[in-house]
Design a protein around this motif. Structure first.
Motif: not given
Ligand code: URA
Length: 250
Positions: A106-107, A110, A137, A196-199, A212
């Motif tokens: 996790l970042d 996060t 998330y 950083h997939q979600v971001k 997040l």
């Molecule tokens: N996606 C993100 O951008 N950050 C995370 O820590 C996990 C998933």
């Protein structure tokens, strides 16, 4: 420290199946001790023995540990770092002895669910890109997340490096005004784990994630009673859920 242990318990502990699956494997002649096929799945062996093999592969008993951490902001998902505090620094000294490591990253900013274990086989299965383990998330996003974003994420979006994401499920929970700007509370479930997939998915639709949190990974859900920075051992039910999830995905 060595102890006496039933061979079926040893094999189940090492993730080779449930006790009844192990019994079946013994019947099928898949388990050997000192090179000989065993007949009795209740055979008592020394936990430090190196003589047990399952389908020809030696199995060495190791005390496996599984911790659920509610990761706080400001620590990195690594085992060691010269400069930064790591998630391992949050563990009690006696819990570090078995050398658990974080399952995935996790970042630094996060928060939320992070599994720490020394079970390399389980970690490998949960992280394998082929297994498509779902991760959910919760996020606060600057901007108004709408139905168009839901559709884009369901279809897949192009990240900054051109990678097309797999279909993801976006749930819009509520909107909030902060100093004349709209912020959206959402939940997003993805089946992969790019950097950083979600971001980056929100960047692809011109929005910014400002908070997040990971709420779930496969069948494992964050225990909301754990304050950020706290952790606990997984229950036997949670370990079995993860293991049966792993078996189902094979
Ligand atoms: N996606 C993100 O951008 N950050 C995370 O820590 C996990 C998933």
């Amino acid at each position: 420290m060595s102890k006496k242990i039933r061979i079926d318990k040893l094999l189940a502990h090492m993730g080779l199946g449930t006790r009844s699956e192990i019994k079946r494997a013994v019947k099928l002649g898949k388990v050997t001790f000192a090179g000989k096929v065993i007949k009795d799945s209740g055979l008592i062996v020394d936990s430090e023995t190196t003589e047990v093999a399952f389908e020809g592969t030696p199995v060495v008993y190791q005390e496996l540990v599984y911790f659920m951490l509610n990761k706080p902001q400001g620590v990195i998902s690594a085992t060691e770092d010269g400069r930064e505090r790591t998630v391992i620094d949050l563990l009690e000294p006696q819990d570090r002895l078995r050398e658990p490591f974080p399952v995935g990253r996790l970042d630094k900013d996060t928060v939320g669910l992070l599994l720490l274990t020394n079970d390399g086989q389980l970690a490998h299965e949960l992280l394998s890109p082929r297994k498509h383990v779902a991760k959910t998330y919760e996020a606060i996003v600057q901007g108004k997340v709408g139905e168009d974003d839901k559709q884009s994420f369901a279809a897949g979006v192009a990240l900054d490096d051109g990678y097309m994401t797999m279909p993801a499920v976006l749930e819009i929970r509520e909107y909030e005004m902060r100093e004349n700007e709209v912020f959206s509370s959402i939940a997003l479930t993805i089946m992969e784990g790019k950097f950083h997939q979600v971001k980056r998915m929100f960047e692809a639709v011109d929005k910014t994630v400002v908070y997040l949190k990971r709420a779930a990974m496969g069948p494992l859900k964050l225990d909301e009673s754990l304050p950020e920075g706290a952790y606990r051992e997984l229950t036997n039910e949670e370990i079995e859920l993860l293991r049966s999830h792993k078996r189902a995905a094979q």
